[in-house]
Scaffold this motif. Structure first.
Motif, PDB file in Angstrom:
ATOM      1  N   THR A  38       0.819  -1.203   0.000  1.00 45.29           N
ATOM      2  CA  THR A  38       0.000   0.000   0.000  1.00 45.29           C
ATOM      3  C   THR A  38       0.853   1.253   0.000  1.00 45.29           C
ATOM      4  O   THR A  38       0.330   2.357  -0.079  1.00 45.29           O
ATOM      5  CB  THR A  38      -0.955   0.027   1.208  1.00 45.29           C
ATOM      6  OG1 THR A  38      -0.187  -0.044   2.417  1.00 45.29           O
ATOM      7  CG2 THR A  38      -1.957  -1.123   1.146  1.00 45.29           C
ATOM      8  N   GLU A  39       2.169   1.054   0.101  1.00 46.08           N
ATOM      9  CA  GLU A  39       3.112   2.167   0.041  1.00 46.08           C
ATOM     10  C   GLU A  39       4.487   1.616  -0.298  1.00 46.08           C
ATOM     11  O   GLU A  39       4.726   0.408  -0.239  1.00 46.08           O
ATOM     12  CB  GLU A  39       3.143   2.934   1.361  1.00 46.08           C
ATOM     13  CG  GLU A  39       3.538   2.080   2.550  1.00 46.08           C
ATOM     14  CD  GLU A  39       3.432   2.838   3.853  1.00 46.08           C
ATOM     15  OE1 GLU A  39       4.364   2.712   4.666  1.00 46.08           O
ATOM     16  OE2 GLU A  39       2.443   3.564   4.068  1.00 46.08           O
ATOM     17  N   THR A  41       7.235   1.654   1.198  1.00 50.55           N
ATOM     18  CA  THR A  41       7.918   0.958   2.286  1.00 50.55           C
ATOM     19  C   THR A  41       7.621  -0.539   2.251  1.00 50.55           C
ATOM     20  O   THR A  41       8.493  -1.361   2.540  1.00 50.55           O
ATOM     21  CB  THR A  41       7.505   1.550   3.649  1.00 50.55           C
ATOM     22  OG1 THR A  41       7.742   2.953   3.630  1.00 50.55           O
ATOM     23  CG2 THR A  41       8.270   0.921   4.785  1.00 50.55           C
ATOM     24  N   TRP A  73       0.151   5.466  -5.837  1.00 50.84           N
ATOM     25  CA  TRP A  73      -0.507   4.558  -4.905  1.00 50.84           C
ATOM     26  C   TRP A  73      -2.010   4.789  -4.818  1.00 50.84           C
ATOM     27  O   TRP A  73      -2.687   4.237  -3.969  1.00 50.84           O
ATOM     28  CB  TRP A  73       0.126   4.694  -3.511  1.00 50.84           C
ATOM     29  CG  TRP A  73       1.537   4.228  -3.555  1.00 50.84           C
ATOM     30  CD1 TRP A  73       2.647   5.005  -3.694  1.00 50.84           C
ATOM     31  CD2 TRP A  73       1.989   2.891  -3.556  1.00 50.84           C
ATOM     32  NE1 TRP A  73       3.761   4.214  -3.769  1.00 50.84           N
ATOM     33  CE2 TRP A  73       3.397   2.896  -3.681  1.00 50.84           C
ATOM     34  CE3 TRP A  73       1.353   1.643  -3.472  1.00 50.84           C
ATOM     35  CZ2 TRP A  73       4.160   1.744  -3.714  1.00 50.84           C
ATOM     36  CZ3 TRP A  73       2.126   0.491  -3.498  1.00 50.84           C
ATOM     37  CH2 TRP A  73       3.510   0.557  -3.602  1.00 50.84           C
TER      38      TRP A  73
END
Length: 76
Positions: A38-39, A41, A73
């Motif tokens: 979702t990101e 990272t 995203w």
């Protein structure tokens, strides 16, 4: 001598944003789906878990971003 461009074949592929709450992207490592992100990272954590060092997320030899780069995203 003929020049043949080298196209990178990165081990990590991040597919386009999918609808969800929150929106997510499917992550593949070595051609296998390993999960979602979702990101950015999440992509780095997946790479680390697979033992793949990523020094530059913009390097096409490291990560292939499909349907948008590391900052995409959300659905457009």
């Amino acid at each position: 001598m003929t020049y043949s461009p080298q196209f990178p074949n990165p081990r990590i592929t991040v597919l386009p944003v999918q609808a969800g709450d929150p929106p997510f992207r499917i992550v593949e490592i070595d051609g296998e789906v390993i999960g979602t992100a979702t990101e950015v990272t999440d992509v780095l954590l997946a790479a680390a878990a697979a033992g793949i060092p990523v020094h530059d997320l913009d390097d096409p030899a490291s990560v292939r971003w499909v349907g948008g780069g590391k900052l995409s995203w959300r659905l457009h």
